[in-house]
Design a protein around this motif. Structure first.
Motif, PDB file in Angstrom:
ATOM      1  N   THR A 209      81.788   2.586  19.628  1.00  0.00           N
ATOM      2  CA  THR A 209      81.650   2.402  21.074  1.00  0.00           C
ATOM      3  C   THR A 209      82.791   1.537  21.597  1.00  0.00           C
ATOM      4  OG1 THR A 209      79.248   2.597  20.917  1.00  0.00           O
ATOM      5  CG2 THR A 209      80.139   1.612  22.927  1.00  0.00           C
ATOM      6  N   TYR A 280      77.795   6.394  26.352  1.00  0.00           N
ATOM      7  CA  TYR A 280      78.779   5.318  26.249  1.00  0.00           C
ATOM      8  C   TYR A 280      79.580   5.423  24.948  1.00  0.00           C
ATOM      9  CZ  TYR A 280      76.766   2.697  30.195  1.00  0.00           C
ATOM     10  OH  TYR A 280      76.349   2.292  31.432  1.00  0.00           O
ATOM     11  N   THR A 281      78.897   5.779  23.864  1.00  0.00           N
ATOM     12  CA  THR A 281      79.578   5.881  22.578  1.00  0.00           C
ATOM     13  C   THR A 281      80.540   7.057  22.559  1.00  0.00           C
ATOM     14  OG1 THR A 281      77.687   4.852  21.487  1.00  0.00           O
ATOM     15  CG2 THR A 281      79.237   6.012  20.083  1.00  0.00           C
TER      16      THR A 281
END
Length: 426
Positions: A209, A280-281
């Protein structure tokens, strides 16, 4: 066609959304999914068809992330979950049983040492800790009840590089899967499956991330292990009562572990990754190679400066020519030694605490792999539950500070450490 890492980190697993044309993978914030009809529902629940039932098991956003990480690691499949610690339990869950044990490296993140030495006892499992530079000791620790071997590629906190090829030969000789935590290296610096690993786990919270926003974990399955060869892994080789006697290895072949992780692991343990965290990752992975190059370059520059400083006793960074692990770089981590390492202060414990309190750019947090540079005194925080002997073995002695070097200007990082060291040694 074979694509390069930089292309795959952006495109693997993803296509424009068929419903809207959205180019970025949407966040499918849905608990459940409508079945076409009763037969479709039955096929999904019988594992006769791949699809979406309920987001504890499968989710379209998470599915893209799973395919991307599996591709980058060179694996057959992957299962994402809620944290790196969840990933470690998910990796062991199909392999272990009451009375069974795992042989693990002494050089592990402090939380992992606690998980293996204390928490897994509640399942009736146990762990034997061994110095993984001593191959004979690994072999000696293996017995009839051993079900896996576990280590980190670049060990947290010291940045030690494990000789994965040598450890994998020991695992292969014993007919056991090798599980490698690749959090600190990422698949950009190291691909453990190419060195003989059976499973790869990550705390996606860290470098994947890359910006300290979410927690997540993943288990990547190489697809290379014969789960039916020894009779030691009945969860994968024998009939599963919950699925009318289905045998995962016989039915799914190289994807047996992955399907078991979803159909049994996520179903019953519930360590689910939420779709926003997956989103998000995915965005973080798009710049993974760029960040890891900068993390590694900055870390080497800072480590070289620290090594020459008279206030510093020693530096553990494997990218330094003085490191006993430097000769493994070209073979295990050819693109760099990462951004994680420790250094010891000649003035000991109190100086370490003062140093941590005196930095300005570095953030004092219990995390690593952020774009921001991070600092922590492991002996008083992440490793404080361990005995002094365990701290020493893990590379987290009382006089040691851990750095996670970010992607800032390295000269600014050096200046910050310089002023903090002046205060700490005053």
């Amino acid at each position: 066609m074979t694509y390069g890492f930089d292309t795959l980190q952006i495109h693997a697993g993803a296509r424009p959304d068929p419903a809207t044309g959205a180019r970025q993978t949407p966040i499918y914030q849905s608990t459940a999914y409508v079945f076409r009809d009763a037969d479709h529902a039955a096929a999904l629940f019988n594992l006769q068809e791949v699809g979406y039932i309920y987001s504890r098991l499968t989710n379209p956003t998470v599915a893209v992330l799973q395919e991307r990480i599996a591709t980058l690691e060179g694996g057959q499949g992957a299962v994402c979950c809620s944290s790196g610690h969840a990933a470690q339990i998910m990796a062991l869950f199909p392999l272990m049983g009451p009375g069974k044990n795992v042989v693990v490296s002494t050089r592990l993140y402090g939380g992992s040492i606690t998980q293996f030495s204390q928490t897994i006892k509640r399942f009736g499992w146990s762990a034997t800790f061994v110095d993984f530079d001593d191959l004979d000791a690994i072999e000696a620790a293996i017995d009839d009840d051993t079900r896996a071997i576990f280590c980190e590629s670049i060990a947290n906190p010291g940045g030690y590089i494990t000789d994965l090829d040598a450890v994998a030969k020991v695992a292969e000789g014993a007919g056991l899967p090798l599980i490698v935590d690749n959090t600190s290296a990422t698949p950009y610096l190291c691909r453990p499956i190419e060195h003989g690993a059976t499973l790869v786990v990550h705390s996606m919270t860290k470098y994947l991330t890359g910006n300290g926003t979410v927690t997540g974990g993943v288990v990547v399955d190489s697809g290379n292990f014969d789960w039916s060869a020894s009779g030691k892994f009945p969860s994968l080789s024998e009939p599963e009562p919950a699925y009318h006697g289905l045998k995962f290895h016989e039915t799914f072949g190289p994807l047996a572990f992955t399907f078991h992780g979803i159909a049994i692991g996520l179903r019953d343990l519930g360590m689910t990754l939420n779709p926003q965290a997956a989103h998000y990752t995915l965005m973080g992975i798009e710049t993974l190679s760029l960040r890891m190059e900068r993390h590694s370059a900055n870390a080497r520059k800072v480590a070289e400066w620290l090594e020459k400083d008279p206030r510093v006793a020693h530096v553990t960074y494997a990218g330094l020519e003085s490191s006993p692990y430097h000769d493994r770089l070209a073979r295990i981590c050819p693109k760099g030694a990462g951004g994680l390492f420790t250094f010891a202060l000649k003035d000991g414990y109190e100086a370490c605490v003062k140093l941590v309190d005196s930095v300005e750019i570095f953030s004092h947090v219990a995390n690593l792999g952020d774009t921001r540079s991070l600092i922590i005194h492991s002996a008083s925080t992440t490793h404080r539950q361990l005995t002094p002997e365990q701290q020493e073995a893990a590379g987290a002695a009382p006089d040691v500070v851990r750095l996670s070097i970010g992607i800032e200007d390295p000269d600014d990082l050096i200046a910050d450490l310089d002023q903090a060291l002046s205060k700490a040694s005053g």
